[in-house]
Design a protein around this motif. Structure first.
Motif: not given
Length: 296
Positions: A55-63, A245-247, A280-283
């Motif tokens: 599997a490919i796990f994506k954390i923020e912009e890292q894969e 956005i998170i807030k 952009r962040y939440i899709r």
């Protein structure tokens, strides 16, 4: 609910109770299922161990490309998701825990020493654990043992589980996290930018300029932008907008306020810009996010 049907960002699963700030989750994806872990975040830290498949796990912009027998450590408050990369499906389990489960107070010197790197450096502390590295192999074996023990009646594993997690954290700290604190460059950056980060967290709803942020760190704008990204992994306004956005997600799920009002409360004076950044962040759109949360 299948992962691909859950569109929420802030995970609705309760990871802790009043007495146990640790939880265990097991996921088996069906063959040909691409999305195996929906995009979400939570305030707890997490170890994800891939039992079978790839599997490919994506954390923020890292894969991170994980094979069976490998794991990934995810610090708190980071967006993460995963997708399978072949048609055979995959199986993984998660160990999710509050940092306060390890040390219960910021006033505790152990909290400051052993947890501060994760709090300060966030996404920089994400780590792909592989069995080919001896100390990482030890952690992987301990994670497997923790998950196996979790199937027992909680009263039989509470103290043992706490001890095993402390052992895992000691290995993580000794061989990885301590490097951030002993690296004079990172430590200096953390000190230089601490006031700026506090200001962002306290004043995210206000108009904030780059000049203002740079001045708080006694740097030129160019130097500030470069060093801020080096420390956090984000540009200053990328970090600020993500935080806003998170807030705003909390307002969307916890209040009946109008979306335009929420956008303004979180520092977005332009509703169109807020919608674009949210997608952009939440899709998904803010209204879809709110609706999905109410229906879950």
């Amino acid at each position: 609910m299948p992962a691909e049907q859950n569109s929420l960002l802030l995970e609705r699963v309760t990871h802790k109770t009043q007495f146990r700030a640790i939880s265990f989750h097991h996921t088996v994806s069906n063959p040909k299922t691409e999305l195996v872990l929906y995009l979400h975040w939570h305030s707890e830290a997490e170890f994800l161990f891939l039992e079978k498949g790839e599997a490919i796990f994506k954390i923020e912009e890292q894969e991170f490309y994980l094979h069976a027998g490998e794991a990934i450590f995810i610090p708190p408050d980071l967006l993460h998701s995963a997708k399978g990369i072949n048609e055979s499906g995959c199986e993984f389990y998660a160990i999710v825990f509050s940092l306060s489960y390890l040390f219960d107070s910021c006033a505790n010197p152990q909290f400051t020493r052993y947890l501060q790197p994760v709090i300060n450096y966030g996404t920089r502390c994400t780590l792909h654990l592989i069995p080919g590295v001896p100390w990482q192999k030890d952690i992987l074996e301990m994670l497997k043992r923790m998950y196996e023990e979790s199937h027992k009646v909680p009263e039989y594993w509470e103290l043992q589980m706490y001890g095993m997690l402390l052992t895992v954290w000691q290995g993580l700290y000794n061989n990885y996290l301590s490097g951030f604190e002993t690296d004079c460059h990172y430590k200096k950056l953390s000190e230089q930018l601490s006031e700026t980060l506090r200001y962002i967290h306290d004043s995210y709803g206000e108009d904030i300029s780059l000049n203002e942020l740079a001045a708080l760190s006694n740097m030129s704008e160019g130097q500030f932008c470069r060093l801020f990204k080096k420390l956090t992994g984000f540009t200053p306004f990328g970090y600020l907008n993500r935080y806003r956005i998170i807030k705003s997600c909390k307002y969307l799920t916890g209040t009946n306020k109008k979306i335009t009002e929420i956008a303004a409360l979180c520092g977005f004076n332009n509703i169109s810009y807020y919608n674009r950044e949210f997608i952009r962040y939440i899709r998904i759109t803010p209204s879809a996010y709110r609706k999905g949360n109410l229906n879950s």
